[in-house]
Scaffold this active site. Structure first.
Site, short mmCIF file in Angstrom:
data_model
loop_
_atom_site.label_atom_id
_atom_site.label_comp_id
_atom_site.label_asym_id
_atom_site.label_seq_id
_atom_site.Cartn_x
_atom_site.Cartn_y
_atom_site.Cartn_z
N LYS A 100 0.61 -1.30 -0.03
CA LYS A 100 0.07 -0.03 -0.18
C LYS A 100 0.42 0.99 -0.01
CE LYS A 100 -3.08 2.85 2.63
NZ LYS A 100 -3.78 2.97 3.81
N GLY A 110 -8.40 9.30 9.99
CA GLY A 110 -8.60 8.76 11.44
C GLY A 110 -9.49 9.50 11.37
N GLY A 139 -11.47 7.56 6.25
CA GLY A 139 -12.23 8.43 6.44
C GLY A 139 -13.63 7.84 6.96
N ASN A 160 -8.91 1.22 9.89
CA ASN A 160 -8.41 0.86 10.72
C ASN A 160 -8.67 1.67 12.18
OD1 ASN A 160 -4.37 1.34 11.62
ND2 ASN A 160 -6.31 0.43 13.05
#
Length: 259
Positions: free
Chosen positions: A101, A162, A189, A210
């Site tokens: 990534k 986040g 998001g 996450n």
């Protein structure tokens, strides 16, 4: 259609789950492992700069079954193409993966991607044989350029990393979906299960998150909620929603009734 028959294919690899999960911000490695298990994810991201690669001390990798999960090393914390490329090379040399990534951030406050540096890094990494999944802005031109460079997918943000704001511009995501042929995976998001379902109902191939799980009051329960939301959203997209109408349309029509 079943989940097992509806495969996600990225760079020639097949996956059943369309939910990808990060491994940062959990209270403990044990909690991380529990959340991963409950999420049903097969692809998990690991920040190369934050994991102990030599395994001389306790490491996140001690808690992850590498036969069960596909590692997706990420370049979190990189602000230049050179740093990102170096980090990916380190991950490959350490035996983590060449399935990466790619993040190249523009500034510390917004954590928005630096698309110019991102394109530069992607070109180098693709040429070196990496399977590149780039985190990018929700810009169709950037996504098309990344696809043209040979990236295996594009990962436009739904909102700042986040933030938990959900998909702020679903119309941009729809335009991207219409104009690229590689998988589109919403990255960043997502805050709730409904956000994940919306991404999938738009037609996205998957969702990566996450903080939405790790930062929840009950990360284990939220991991399960996200798994179910992604499945439901995908099924809804494949089923095809009814058209939107301004006025009512009776579910029990009057036509044919005997007076």
């Amino acid at each position: 259609m079943t989940q097992t028959s509806d495969k996600l294919i990225i760079g020639g690899r097949e996956f059943t789950s369309r939910l990808m999960v990060g491994t940062g911000k959990y209270a403990s490695f044990e909690q991380t492992a529990q959340a991963l298990e409950m999420s049903g994810a097969e692809i998990i991201t690991v920040a190369v700069r934050r994991v102990n690669l030599d395994r001389s001390k306790e490491s996140l990798l001690d808690y992850i079954d590498l036969k069960k999960y596909t590692l997706l090393p990420n370049t979190a914390g990189c602000y230049t193409a050179d740093d990102a490329v170096r980090t990916c090379r380190l991950a490959r040399e350490a035996g983590m993966s060449d399935f990466v990534k790619l993040e190249v951030l523009g500034d510390e406050k917004t954590l928005f991607p630096d698309n110019e540096e991102l394109l530069k890094a992607a070109k180098i990494l693709v040429a070196e044989g990496f399977t590149v999944l780039p985190y990018c802005s929700d810009d169709v031109i950037v996504c098309k350029k990344l696809e043209d460079l040979g990236c295996a997918a594009v990962m436009p943000l739904g909102a700042p990393i986040g933030s938990g704001l959900g998909i702020r511009n679903p119309y941009n995501i729809r335009i991207i979906l219409e104009n690229v042929s590689v998988p589109v995976i919403v990255d960043a998001g997502v805050g709730s299960a409904s956000d994940a379902a919306i991404a999938m109902e738009l037609g996205c191939a998957g969702v990566l998150m996450n903080t939405a799980i790790a930062g929840a009051q009950d990360p284990i329960a939220m991991a399960e909620a996200m798994k179910l939301a992604v499945i439901a959203g995908r099924l809804s997209f494949k089923a095809g929603r009814i058209p939107r109408k301004l006025y009512a349309n009776a579910s029990s029509p009057l036509d044919g009734l005997i007076n």
